[in-house]
Design an enzyme around this catalytic site. Sequence first.
Site, PDB file in Angstrom:
ATOM      1  N   HIS A   1       6.924   2.664  10.175  1.00  0.00           N
ATOM      2  CA  HIS A   1       6.435   1.381   9.924  1.00  0.00           C
ATOM      3  C   HIS A   1       7.347   0.552   8.859  1.00  0.00           C
ATOM      4  CE1 HIS A   1       4.847   4.508   7.073  1.00  0.00           C
ATOM      5  NE2 HIS A   1       4.803   3.352   6.093  1.00  0.00           N
TER       6      HIS A   1
ATOM      7  N   GLY B   1       9.155   7.899  -0.559  1.00  0.00           N
ATOM      8  CA  GLY B   1       7.955   7.198  -0.725  1.00  0.00           C
ATOM      9  C   GLY B   1       7.149   7.156   0.557  1.00  0.00           C
ATOM     10  N   GLN B   2       7.712   7.807   1.759  1.00  0.00           N
ATOM     11  CA  GLN B   2       6.987   7.538   3.025  1.00  0.00           C
ATOM     12  C   GLN B   2       5.827   8.667   2.923  1.00  0.00           C
ATOM     13  OE1 GLN B   2       9.225   8.566   6.417  1.00  0.00           O
ATOM     14  NE2 GLN B   2       7.466   8.125   7.974  1.00  0.00           N
TER      15      GLN B   2
HETATM   16  P1  5GP Z   1       4.442   4.750   3.288  1.00  0.00           P
HETATM   17  O1  5GP Z   1       4.084   5.198   2.116  1.00  0.00           O
HETATM   18  O2  5GP Z   1       4.350   5.770   4.340  1.00  0.00           O
HETATM   19  O3  5GP Z   1       5.778   3.858   3.295  1.00  0.00           O
HETATM   20  O4  5GP Z   1       3.469   3.663   3.543  1.00  0.00           O
HETATM   21  C1  5GP Z   1       1.927   3.995   4.041  1.00  0.00           C
HETATM   22  C2  5GP Z   1       1.132   2.658   3.844  1.00  0.00           C
HETATM   23  O5  5GP Z   1       0.021   2.977   4.546  1.00  0.00           O
HETATM   24  C3  5GP Z   1       0.797   2.696   2.376  1.00  0.00           C
HETATM   25  O6  5GP Z   1       1.362   1.486   1.863  1.00  0.00           O
HETATM   26  C4  5GP Z   1      -0.788   2.721   2.391  1.00  0.00           C
HETATM   27  O7  5GP Z   1      -1.092   2.002   1.520  1.00  0.00           O
HETATM   28  C5  5GP Z   1      -0.978   2.333   3.874  1.00  0.00           C
HETATM   29  N1  5GP Z   1      -2.174   2.848   4.258  1.00  0.00           N
HETATM   30  C6  5GP Z   1      -2.641   4.345   4.100  1.00  0.00           C
HETATM   31  N2  5GP Z   1      -3.787   4.646   4.718  1.00  0.00           N
HETATM   32  C7  5GP Z   1      -4.195   3.337   5.323  1.00  0.00           C
HETATM   33  C8  5GP Z   1      -5.176   3.019   6.024  1.00  0.00           C
HETATM   34  O8  5GP Z   1      -6.208   3.774   6.493  1.00  0.00           O
HETATM   35  N3  5GP Z   1      -5.548   1.638   6.458  1.00  0.00           N
HETATM   36  C9  5GP Z   1      -4.457   0.920   6.298  1.00  0.00           C
HETATM   37  N4  5GP Z   1      -4.493  -0.409   6.664  1.00  0.00           N
HETATM   38  N5  5GP Z   1      -3.187   1.198   5.371  1.00  0.00           N
HETATM   39  C10 5GP Z   1      -3.400   2.476   5.129  1.00  0.00           C
END
Ligand code: 5GP
Length: 113
Positions: free
Chosen positions: A99, A92-93
């Site tokens: 992060h 899901g990344q």
């Molecule tokens: P991942 O899916 O990589 O674990 O998490 C990435 C997270 O970044 C997602 O929950 C998504 O909603 C968040 N995200 C993506 N783009 C942005 C952005 O431009 N600003 C913020 N604040 N969050 C973001």
Amino acid sequence: MSDTLFTKIINRQIPAEIVYEDDLCFAIKDINPQAPVHLLLIPKKPIDMLAHAGEEDQALLGHMMLAVGKITRELKIDSAFRLAVNNGADAGQSVFHLHMHILAGRPFHWPPG
Ligand code: 5GP
């Protein structure tokens, strides 16, 4: 290598609600929250994923775990929150800058989907 989305956020090139910042990491509100509280805690160092963190990142990762405690205590969500790290696209990344998701404010089920 070009800056990641999160590096652009901490450099204030892209707007975000920054709720915590210290010398090594920062936390923002997720743009697409999956719980009433959904924060992303991000190291300023752009490690692409947890599996690629090295021995030299030991203090940084420990620092971030303690920052989770500090942030959740400040927000008074320390009695119940979920901490999640998605490592790799199949997990899901979607943003390849390490992060930690901090989620709170609703019940969480186990195992996660
Ligand atoms: P991942 O899916 O990589 O674990 O998490 C990435 C997270 O970044 C997602 O929950 C998504 O909603 C968040 N995200 C993506 N783009 C942005 C952005 O431009 N600003 C913020 N604040 N969050 C973001």
